[in-house]
Scaffold this motif. Structure first.
Motif, PDB file in Angstrom:
ATOM      1  N   TYR A 190       0.829  -1.207   0.000  1.00  0.00           N
ATOM      2  CA  TYR A 190       0.000   0.000   0.000  1.00  0.00           C
ATOM      3  C   TYR A 190       0.863   1.256   0.000  1.00  0.00           C
ATOM      4  O   TYR A 190       0.548   2.242  -0.682  1.00  0.00           O
ATOM      5  CB  TYR A 190      -0.912   0.005   1.216  1.00  0.00           C
ATOM      6  CG  TYR A 190      -1.951  -1.097   1.234  1.00  0.00           C
ATOM      7  CD1 TYR A 190      -2.178  -1.909   0.120  1.00  0.00           C
ATOM      8  CD2 TYR A 190      -2.716  -1.336   2.377  1.00  0.00           C
ATOM      9  CE1 TYR A 190      -3.124  -2.919   0.148  1.00  0.00           C
ATOM     10  CE2 TYR A 190      -3.675  -2.333   2.404  1.00  0.00           C
ATOM     11  CZ  TYR A 190      -3.874  -3.128   1.296  1.00  0.00           C
ATOM     12  OH  TYR A 190      -4.809  -4.129   1.333  1.00  0.00           O
ATOM     13  N   ALA A 191       1.960   1.237   0.754  1.00  0.00           N
ATOM     14  CA  ALA A 191       2.857   2.403   0.797  1.00  0.00           C
ATOM     15  C   ALA A 191       3.472   2.655  -0.577  1.00  0.00           C
ATOM     16  O   ALA A 191       3.621   3.809  -1.009  1.00  0.00           O
ATOM     17  CB  ALA A 191       3.944   2.203   1.846  1.00  0.00           C
ATOM     18  N   ARG A 192       3.831   1.587  -1.293  1.00  0.00           N
ATOM     19  CA  ARG A 192       4.390   1.755  -2.631  1.00  0.00           C
ATOM     20  C   ARG A 192       3.361   2.353  -3.591  1.00  0.00           C
ATOM     21  O   ARG A 192       3.688   3.219  -4.407  1.00  0.00           O
ATOM     22  CB  ARG A 192       4.886   0.398  -3.155  1.00  0.00           C
ATOM     23  CG  ARG A 192       6.166  -0.082  -2.490  1.00  0.00           C
ATOM     24  CD  ARG A 192       6.486  -1.506  -2.896  1.00  0.00           C
ATOM     25  NE  ARG A 192       7.745  -1.961  -2.316  1.00  0.00           N
ATOM     26  CZ  ARG A 192       8.122  -3.234  -2.251  1.00  0.00           C
ATOM     27  NH1 ARG A 192       7.325  -4.180  -2.744  1.00  0.00           N
ATOM     28  NH2 ARG A 192       9.266  -3.563  -1.701  1.00  0.00           N
ATOM     29  N   ARG A 193       2.130   1.892  -3.482  1.00  0.00           N
ATOM     30  CA  ARG A 193       1.078   2.423  -4.357  1.00  0.00           C
ATOM     31  C   ARG A 193       0.811   3.896  -4.054  1.00  0.00           C
ATOM     32  O   ARG A 193       0.613   4.702  -4.970  1.00  0.00           O
ATOM     33  CB  ARG A 193      -0.200   1.595  -4.194  1.00  0.00           C
ATOM     34  CG  ARG A 193      -0.070   0.209  -4.800  1.00  0.00           C
ATOM     35  CD  ARG A 193      -1.270  -0.675  -4.520  1.00  0.00           C
ATOM     36  NE  ARG A 193      -1.067  -1.977  -5.169  1.00  0.00           N
ATOM     37  CZ  ARG A 193      -1.820  -3.045  -4.965  1.00  0.00           C
ATOM     38  NH1 ARG A 193      -2.858  -2.972  -4.125  1.00  0.00           N
ATOM     39  NH2 ARG A 193      -1.568  -4.178  -5.589  1.00  0.00           N
ATOM     40  N   PHE A 194       0.816   4.244  -2.785  1.00  0.00           N
ATOM     41  CA  PHE A 194       0.618   5.648  -2.416  1.00  0.00           C
ATOM     42  C   PHE A 194       1.792   6.500  -2.898  1.00  0.00           C
ATOM     43  O   PHE A 194       1.600   7.583  -3.461  1.00  0.00           O
ATOM     44  CB  PHE A 194       0.468   5.776  -0.898  1.00  0.00           C
ATOM     45  CG  PHE A 194       0.448   7.196  -0.424  1.00  0.00           C
ATOM     46  CD1 PHE A 194      -0.703   7.958  -0.508  1.00  0.00           C
ATOM     47  CD2 PHE A 194       1.605   7.784   0.076  1.00  0.00           C
ATOM     48  CE1 PHE A 194      -0.711   9.283  -0.096  1.00  0.00           C
ATOM     49  CE2 PHE A 194       1.609   9.096   0.487  1.00  0.00           C
ATOM     50  CZ  PHE A 194       0.448   9.850   0.407  1.00  0.00           C
ATOM     51  N   ARG A 195       3.014   6.009  -2.687  1.00  0.00           N
ATOM     52  CA  ARG A 195       4.208   6.756  -3.103  1.00  0.00           C
ATOM     53  C   ARG A 195       4.165   7.065  -4.587  1.00  0.00           C
ATOM     54  O   ARG A 195       4.469   8.196  -5.000  1.00  0.00           O
ATOM     55  CB  ARG A 195       5.466   5.940  -2.775  1.00  0.00           C
ATOM     56  CG  ARG A 195       6.773   6.611  -3.184  1.00  0.00           C
ATOM     57  CD  ARG A 195       7.957   5.668  -2.966  1.00  0.00           C
ATOM     58  NE  ARG A 195       7.892   4.509  -3.854  1.00  0.00           N
ATOM     59  CZ  ARG A 195       8.684   3.440  -3.736  1.00  0.00           C
ATOM     60  NH1 ARG A 195       9.592   3.392  -2.777  1.00  0.00           N
ATOM     61  NH2 ARG A 195       8.568   2.430  -4.582  1.00  0.00           N
ATOM     62  N   GLN A 196       3.792   6.084  -5.379  1.00  0.00           N
ATOM     63  CA  GLN A 196       3.766   6.278  -6.827  1.00  0.00           C
ATOM     64  C   GLN A 196       2.751   7.347  -7.216  1.00  0.00           C
ATOM     65  O   GLN A 196       3.040   8.234  -8.028  1.00  0.00           O
ATOM     66  CB  GLN A 196       3.440   4.945  -7.518  1.00  0.00           C
ATOM     67  CG  GLN A 196       3.586   4.971  -9.044  1.00  0.00           C
ATOM     68  CD  GLN A 196       2.309   5.408  -9.734  1.00  0.00           C
ATOM     69  OE1 GLN A 196       1.203   5.098  -9.277  1.00  0.00           O
ATOM     70  NE2 GLN A 196       2.451   6.146 -10.835  1.00  0.00           N
ATOM     71  N   ARG A 197       1.571   7.287  -6.630  1.00  0.00           N
ATOM     72  CA  ARG A 197       0.528   8.241  -6.996  1.00  0.00           C
ATOM     73  C   ARG A 197       0.833   9.645  -6.468  1.00  0.00           C
ATOM     74  O   ARG A 197       0.592  10.641  -7.166  1.00  0.00           O
ATOM     75  CB  ARG A 197      -0.832   7.740  -6.512  1.00  0.00           C
ATOM     76  CG  ARG A 197      -1.370   6.666  -7.429  1.00  0.00           C
ATOM     77  CD  ARG A 197      -2.382   5.755  -6.782  1.00  0.00           C
ATOM     78  NE  ARG A 197      -2.798   4.743  -7.754  1.00  0.00           N
ATOM     79  CZ  ARG A 197      -2.097   3.659  -8.045  1.00  0.00           C
ATOM     80  NH1 ARG A 197      -0.942   3.439  -7.457  1.00  0.00           N
ATOM     81  NH2 ARG A 197      -2.535   2.787  -8.940  1.00  0.00           N
ATOM     82  N   ALA A 198       1.359   9.742  -5.269  1.00  0.00           N
ATOM     83  CA  ALA A 198       1.703  11.057  -4.726  1.00  0.00           C
ATOM     84  C   ALA A 198       2.839  11.690  -5.528  1.00  0.00           C
ATOM     85  O   ALA A 198       2.825  12.901  -5.794  1.00  0.00           O
ATOM     86  CB  ALA A 198       2.098  10.930  -3.257  1.00  0.00           C
TER      87      ALA A 198
END
Length: 294
Positions: A85-93
């Motif tokens: 989830y952190a990786r997915r958030f990092r990419q979108r942010a």
């Protein structure tokens, strides 16, 4: 300022959304149940699930600051999920050009021999650090307030066990903090440039062991407890002991119990109070509020 709160219906998230809204920020409240949460008028609900990447599209559009409050303790594979989830958030942010991300993590003592729960928090910090934004991390001690799993364990114990034969981790010291103080720090650091790109500890005004916290909570409720620490309850055994003594979901109580052997005291060199001073709530007051606020 346009601000995203990811995890907006959680224990801290719901309060943070309200506090940011009160400061006249444009708030986007992200959660799997955002449309049903009853946020204040003017808050924009964004319903999505980090387990479903398609539901995240547009989450960070035009966002200046994002708070990341996602934790998956209810899942057996919480560390794997939190990493993903952190990786997915990092990419979108990063793709959306978010200027700043703020992550609420946990204090873990000397950083050696971490429990799975605290090791996962550190891993998420490392994942988020790789984004194209400035990251601020707040590592909190035990947060006291209605809805806190850690405090609910304390509350349940004082209700059910006038005589407690408890693990020796009850003597572990910490700086418990009122949830309102944690939220106050999270909001006020926005206007303090020195907090950008750094890691801070947050805690309350007193160092207390879990035993002292149990006694103080019992005293507030006009109860008497006899506490007898014993060394035979290992972290694994004590997690099973909590299954019998608290209504907190076992999947949450178990990783928390394994973390309780670590001191959670604020490091003076990382104390956010030195940079963002607030009037800290006395712990007894925080306990009273947690037991009385609906």
């Amino acid at each position: 300022m346009k601000i995203l709160v990811a995890g907006a219906t959680g224990f801290v998230g719901r309060r943070l959304v309200r506090a940011l809204h009160d400061q006249n920020h444009d708030v986007i409240a992200f959660s799997r149940s955002a449309s049903e949460a009853g946020f204040p008028s003017g808050v924009e609900p964004f319903e999505g699930d980090f387990g479903d990447p398609a539901s995240l599209e547009g989450m960070c559009d035009d966002v200046d600051v994002a708070y990341y409050l996602i934790h998956s303790l209810t899942a057996e594979n919480f560390a794997e999920l939190d990493r993903t989830y952190a990786r997915r958030f990092r990419q979108r942010a990063s793709t959306a050009g978010v200027d700043r991300v703020i992550y609420l993590s946990g204090i873990s003592g000397n950083e050696r021999d971490l429990s799975p729960h605290l090791a996962s928090r550190r891993e998420v910090e490392a994942v988020l650090e790789g984004g194209e934004y400035e990251l601020t991390v707040l590592r909190a001690a035990v947060i006291i307030g209605r809805g806190s799993a850690s405090f609910r364990i304390v509350d349940d114990l004082t209700d059910r066990l006038p005589l407690m034969v408890v693990p020796t981790w009850v003597r572990t010291p910490g700086n418990p903090i009122a949830v309102d103080d944690a939220v106050r720090y999270l909001v006020r650091l926005l206007s303090v440039p020195e907090t950008r790109g750094k890691i801070f500890d947050i805690g309350g005004p007193s160092v207390l062991s879990y035993e002292e916290l149990l006694r103080m909570t019992a005293n507030v409720k006009n109860k008497r407890v006899l506490i007898i620490p014993v060394p035979v309850l290992t972290p694994e055994l004590s997690s099973h002991w909590l299954r019998l003594t608290t209504d907190v979901q076992y999947r949450i109580a178990r990783p928390l119990a394994k973390s309780m052997r670590h001191p959670v005291t604020v490091d003076d060199d990382r104390d956010l109070q030195n940079v963002v001073p607030i009037d800290q709530t006395p712990i007894k007051t925080a306990i009273n509020q947690a037991l009385t606020v609906n």
